[in-house]
Design a protein around this motif. Sequence first.
Motif, PDB file in Angstrom:
ATOM      1  N   ASN A 133       9.317  -9.785  10.284  1.00 46.11           N
ATOM      2  CA  ASN A 133      10.029  -9.653   8.955  1.00 46.11           C
ATOM      3  C   ASN A 133       8.864 -10.331   8.096  1.00 46.11           C
ATOM      4  O   ASN A 133       8.870 -12.108   7.293  1.00 46.11           O
ATOM      5  CB  ASN A 133      11.345 -11.186   9.391  1.00 46.11           C
ATOM      6  CG  ASN A 133      12.011 -10.705   8.462  1.00 46.11           C
ATOM      7  OD1 ASN A 133      12.246 -10.398   7.025  1.00 46.11           O
ATOM      8  ND2 ASN A 133      12.782 -12.186   7.766  1.00 46.11           N
ATOM      9  N   VAL A 134       7.829  -9.493   7.500  1.00 42.71           N
ATOM     10  CA  VAL A 134       7.404  -9.748   6.449  1.00 42.71           C
ATOM     11  C   VAL A 134       6.507  -8.814   5.604  1.00 42.71           C
ATOM     12  O   VAL A 134       6.811  -7.575   6.430  1.00 42.71           O
ATOM     13  CB  VAL A 134       5.943 -10.535   7.094  1.00 42.71           C
ATOM     14  CG1 VAL A 134       5.288 -10.228   8.162  1.00 42.71           C
ATOM     15  CG2 VAL A 134       4.831 -11.080   6.110  1.00 42.71           C
ATOM     16  N   ASP A 135       6.414  -9.381   4.572  1.00 38.86           N
ATOM     17  CA  ASP A 135       5.897  -7.936   3.827  1.00 38.86           C
ATOM     18  C   ASP A 135       4.218  -7.992   4.090  1.00 38.86           C
ATOM     19  O   ASP A 135       3.760  -8.342   3.108  1.00 38.86           O
ATOM     20  CB  ASP A 135       6.524  -7.820   2.639  1.00 38.86           C
ATOM     21  CG  ASP A 135       8.258  -7.694   2.654  1.00 38.86           C
ATOM     22  OD1 ASP A 135       8.796  -7.078   2.778  1.00 38.86           O
ATOM     23  OD2 ASP A 135       8.476  -8.801   2.011  1.00 38.86           O
ATOM     24  N   VAL A 136       3.632  -7.007   3.397  1.00 37.39           N
ATOM     25  CA  VAL A 136       2.027  -6.458   3.855  1.00 37.39           C
ATOM     26  C   VAL A 136       1.788  -6.399   1.728  1.00 37.39           C
ATOM     27  O   VAL A 136       2.334  -5.677   1.419  1.00 37.39           O
ATOM     28  CB  VAL A 136       1.556  -5.404   4.504  1.00 37.39           C
ATOM     29  CG1 VAL A 136       0.287  -4.927   4.250  1.00 37.39           C
ATOM     30  CG2 VAL A 136       1.828  -6.045   6.141  1.00 37.39           C
ATOM     31  N   VAL A 137       0.618  -7.380   1.699  1.00 39.72           N
ATOM     32  CA  VAL A 137      -0.116  -7.820   0.325  1.00 39.72           C
ATOM     33  C   VAL A 137      -0.853  -7.230   0.648  1.00 39.72           C
ATOM     34  O   VAL A 137      -1.932  -7.322   1.010  1.00 39.72           O
ATOM     35  CB  VAL A 137       0.937  -8.573  -0.135  1.00 39.72           C
ATOM     36  CG1 VAL A 137       2.063  -8.949   0.051  1.00 39.72           C
ATOM     37  CG2 VAL A 137       0.172 -10.288   0.643  1.00 39.72           C
ATOM     38  N   LYS A 138      -1.488  -7.113  -0.880  1.00 46.45           N
ATOM     39  CA  LYS A 138      -2.937  -6.704  -0.931  1.00 46.45           C
ATOM     40  C   LYS A 138      -3.370  -8.106  -1.361  1.00 46.45           C
ATOM     41  O   LYS A 138      -3.275  -9.005  -1.965  1.00 46.45           O
ATOM     42  CB  LYS A 138      -3.589  -5.807  -2.075  1.00 46.45           C
ATOM     43  CG  LYS A 138      -4.605  -5.154  -1.984  1.00 46.45           C
ATOM     44  CD  LYS A 138      -5.166  -4.328  -3.420  1.00 46.45           C
ATOM     45  CE  LYS A 138      -6.498  -3.706  -3.494  1.00 46.45           C
ATOM     46  NZ  LYS A 138      -6.257  -2.518  -4.017  1.00 46.45           N
ATOM     47  N   PHE A 139      -5.344  -7.820  -0.699  1.00 51.07           N
ATOM     48  CA  PHE A 139      -5.932  -9.186  -1.497  1.00 51.07           C
ATOM     49  C   PHE A 139      -5.991  -9.282  -2.404  1.00 51.07           C
ATOM     50  O   PHE A 139      -6.409  -8.398  -3.765  1.00 51.07           O
ATOM     51  CB  PHE A 139      -7.554  -8.975  -0.266  1.00 51.07           C
ATOM     52  CG  PHE A 139      -7.432  -9.904   0.972  1.00 51.07           C
ATOM     53  CD1 PHE A 139      -6.655 -10.298   1.608  1.00 51.07           C
ATOM     54  CD2 PHE A 139      -7.883  -8.230   2.023  1.00 51.07           C
ATOM     55  CE1 PHE A 139      -7.138 -11.082   2.693  1.00 51.07           C
ATOM     56  CE2 PHE A 139      -7.702  -8.891   3.082  1.00 51.07           C
ATOM     57  CZ  PHE A 139      -7.632  -9.825   3.567  1.00 51.07           C
ATOM     58  N   LYS A 140      -6.313 -10.619  -3.427  1.00 52.14           N
ATOM     59  CA  LYS A 140      -6.520 -10.799  -4.189  1.00 52.14           C
ATOM     60  C   LYS A 140      -7.317 -10.130  -5.042  1.00 52.14           C
ATOM     61  O   LYS A 140      -9.081 -10.183  -3.968  1.00 52.14           O
ATOM     62  CB  LYS A 140      -6.353 -12.004  -4.515  1.00 52.14           C
ATOM     63  CG  LYS A 140      -4.108 -12.840  -4.923  1.00 52.14           C
ATOM     64  CD  LYS A 140      -4.324 -14.165  -4.918  1.00 52.14           C
ATOM     65  CE  LYS A 140      -2.981 -14.674  -4.855  1.00 52.14           C
ATOM     66  NZ  LYS A 140      -1.893 -14.086  -3.625  1.00 52.14           N
ATOM     67  N   ALA A 141      -7.143 -10.287  -5.935  1.00 54.16           N
ATOM     68  CA  ALA A 141      -9.148  -9.969  -6.441  1.00 54.16           C
ATOM     69  C   ALA A 141     -10.122 -10.596  -6.506  1.00 54.16           C
ATOM     70  O   ALA A 141     -10.920 -10.640  -7.127  1.00 54.16           O
ATOM     71  CB  ALA A 141      -8.661  -9.557  -8.469  1.00 54.16           C
TER      72      ALA A 141
ATOM     73  N   GLU B  86       0.595  -1.573  -0.146  1.00 54.08           N
ATOM     74  CA  GLU B  86      -0.089   0.052   0.349  1.00 54.08           C
ATOM     75  C   GLU B  86       0.785   1.257  -0.151  1.00 54.08           C
ATOM     76  O   GLU B  86       1.176   1.411   0.675  1.00 54.08           O
ATOM     77  CB  GLU B  86      -0.469  -0.132   1.133  1.00 54.08           C
ATOM     78  CG  GLU B  86      -1.934   1.277   1.292  1.00 54.08           C
ATOM     79  CD  GLU B  86      -3.013   1.212   1.966  1.00 54.08           C
ATOM     80  OE1 GLU B  86      -4.108   1.862   2.194  1.00 54.08           O
ATOM     81  OE2 GLU B  86      -2.577   0.899   3.695  1.00 54.08           O
ATOM     82  N   GLY B  87       1.365   1.741  -0.556  1.00 52.69           N
ATOM     83  CA  GLY B  87       1.983   3.021  -1.013  1.00 52.69           C
ATOM     84  C   GLY B  87       3.257   2.614  -1.336  1.00 52.69           C
ATOM     85  O   GLY B  87       4.258   3.678  -1.216  1.00 52.69           O
TER      86      GLY B  87
END
Length: 192
Positions: free
Chosen positions: A99-107, A89-90
């Motif tokens: 130690n993890v990267d935040v991602v967007k929910f899939k479509a 996000e941004g």
Amino acid sequence: MKLVIIDYGAGNIQSIKFAFQRLGIEAVLSNDAQEISKADKVIFPGVGEASTAMAKLRESGLQDVITDLSQPVLGICLGMQLMCNSSKEGNTKGLGIFNVDVVKFKAAVKVPQIGWNRIENLEGELFKGLQEDYIYLVHSFYAPKSNETIATCTYGEAYSAALQKDNFYGVQFHPEKSGDYGAKILKNFLDL
């Protein structure tokens, strides 16, 4: 016990403060580095968009204060996400605690996820005395499961509902809006 809620202009601080009042604790809202550092317990809230919230945190000069804390710290919702390495996000660089990267929910699923979801695979003191139940969430981004995951939810796929590393805890959901179950989680945090 001195409980400080970090007030950096991007938090749902009043509802969290009221939740602790119901538990008999008068939390202090503060953006003062010394007051935060001397607290017994610290809440790192967050509502809104990651890059904007992180910019506000940097403007306040509190990012290093948070990462240096040795007492129990609880990140809530966006607060938890900002404690991760980064967020899509941004394209936001986070605090790097988890130690993890935040991602967007899939479509394939409707975003944001708003409402009640079942929390599962509970581990650790934050969930002491609790069974799987329902918690309240509002989010479009999530932390995938990792070695630091201490609870999960499933929305399209399983993801981290809660994280822990050392003295740092994070919950994707809103315990202050999750009824008696959320109140018990906040009480468990106070008891750490």
